[in-house]
Design a protein around this motif. Structure first.
Motif, short mmCIF file in Angstrom:
data_model
loop_
_atom_site.label_atom_id
_atom_site.label_comp_id
_atom_site.label_asym_id
_atom_site.label_seq_id
_atom_site.Cartn_x
_atom_site.Cartn_y
_atom_site.Cartn_z
N THR A 6 56.97 -37.78 -94.60
CA THR A 6 56.83 -36.63 -93.72
C THR A 6 55.47 -36.71 -93.06
O THR A 6 54.63 -37.55 -93.42
CB THR A 6 56.91 -35.30 -94.51
OG1 THR A 6 55.86 -35.27 -95.48
CG2 THR A 6 58.26 -35.14 -95.20
N ASN A 11 50.19 -35.21 -87.31
CA ASN A 11 50.69 -36.56 -87.60
C ASN A 11 50.07 -37.22 -88.81
O ASN A 11 50.21 -38.43 -88.99
CB ASN A 11 50.57 -37.47 -86.37
CG ASN A 11 51.49 -37.03 -85.27
OD1 ASN A 11 52.61 -36.60 -85.52
ND2 ASN A 11 51.01 -37.09 -84.04
N ASN A 46 56.71 -29.81 -89.41
CA ASN A 46 57.26 -30.88 -88.58
C ASN A 46 58.53 -31.40 -89.26
O ASN A 46 58.44 -32.12 -90.25
CB ASN A 46 56.22 -32.00 -88.44
CG ASN A 46 56.69 -33.14 -87.58
OD1 ASN A 46 57.82 -33.15 -87.10
ND2 ASN A 46 55.84 -34.13 -87.39
N LYS A 48 60.65 -33.71 -88.60
CA LYS A 48 61.02 -35.13 -88.51
C LYS A 48 60.64 -35.85 -89.80
O LYS A 48 59.51 -35.76 -90.25
CB LYS A 48 60.34 -35.80 -87.32
CG LYS A 48 60.85 -35.27 -86.00
CD LYS A 48 60.59 -36.15 -84.81
CE LYS A 48 59.21 -36.30 -84.35
NZ LYS A 48 59.05 -36.98 -83.08
N CYS A 50 61.51 -39.46 -92.56
CA CYS A 50 62.02 -40.82 -92.75
C CYS A 50 62.13 -41.03 -94.25
O CYS A 50 61.20 -40.72 -95.00
CB CYS A 50 61.06 -41.83 -92.15
SG CYS A 50 61.60 -43.54 -92.32
N LYS A 65 66.36 -41.88 -90.71
CA LYS A 65 65.50 -40.94 -89.99
C LYS A 65 66.34 -39.74 -89.60
O LYS A 65 67.54 -39.85 -89.35
CB LYS A 65 64.92 -41.59 -88.74
CG LYS A 65 63.90 -42.66 -89.02
CD LYS A 65 63.30 -43.17 -87.73
CE LYS A 65 62.27 -44.24 -87.99
NZ LYS A 65 61.68 -44.72 -86.72
N PHE A 67 66.15 -35.03 -89.19
CA PHE A 67 65.45 -33.75 -89.19
C PHE A 67 65.78 -33.01 -90.47
O PHE A 67 66.95 -32.92 -90.87
CB PHE A 67 65.85 -32.93 -87.96
CG PHE A 67 65.35 -33.55 -86.69
CD1 PHE A 67 64.11 -33.20 -86.18
CD2 PHE A 67 66.11 -34.49 -86.01
CE1 PHE A 67 63.63 -33.79 -85.02
CE2 PHE A 67 65.64 -35.08 -84.84
CZ PHE A 67 64.39 -34.73 -84.35
N ASN A 104 70.04 -38.95 -88.25
CA ASN A 104 70.49 -39.37 -86.92
C ASN A 104 70.23 -40.84 -86.63
O ASN A 104 70.57 -41.33 -85.56
CB ASN A 104 69.87 -38.49 -85.83
CG ASN A 104 68.36 -38.49 -85.84
OD1 ASN A 104 67.73 -39.41 -86.35
ND2 ASN A 104 67.77 -37.45 -85.30
#
Length: 143
Positions: A6, A11, A46, A48, A50, A65, A67, A104
């Motif tokens: 995460t 970032n 965030n 997003k 992986c 990957k 959400f 996704n």
């Protein structure tokens, strides 16, 4: 082995091992948040994520990957999601929440040695890894 990644809004990355997970369908991964407070906070900032699954002996796996969202214990649908997990496993862990990931993208991943030595077979890689990790394979049980 499964690792979840995460990042905060700025970032800053975070990776942590995950122990209890399953799938809801072909595009939904469910992970029990047992001891991942940073992952949970990052997902709130965030979504997003992986996640990688690696067979440490053949050094191949998958990267997913997608959400994520955090499903808290007081959520209306938590009982529905809990049923996807093996009851004998989740009964021994303190589940703080469930990380619900809509996947996704899926990619195969492998150790660089497969590119450097393209003729290397998985069986050879497994034997090499077992030797390096000082692990002995248990022969299959015969009925």
């Amino acid at each position: 082995m499964i690792q979840g990644g995460t990042s905060k809004l700025d970032n800053e990355p975070n990776v942590s091992p995950k122990e209890v997970f399953t799938h809801k369908d072909n595009s939904t991964l469910l992970i029990c948040n047992i001891a991942s407070p940073i992952s949970a906070l990052n997902i709130l900032q965030n979504p997003k994520v992986c996640v990688s699954f690696i067979d440490i002996f053949i050094q191949k796996g998958f990267k997913l990957k997608g959400f994520a969202r955090i499903i808290e214990k007081n959520h209306d649908h938590i009982d529905v999601l809990i049923k996807f997990f093996d009851p004998s496993i989740i009964s021994i862990f303190p589940i703080k929440s469930i990380i619900h990931i809509d996947v996704n993208e899926v990619q195969r991943i492998m150790a660089p040695s497969y590119q450097i030595f393209p003729s290397r077979a998985e069986d050879f890689q497994r034997k090499l890894a077992m030797k390096n990790f000082n692990v002995t394979e248990i022969p299959p049980y015969e009925f």
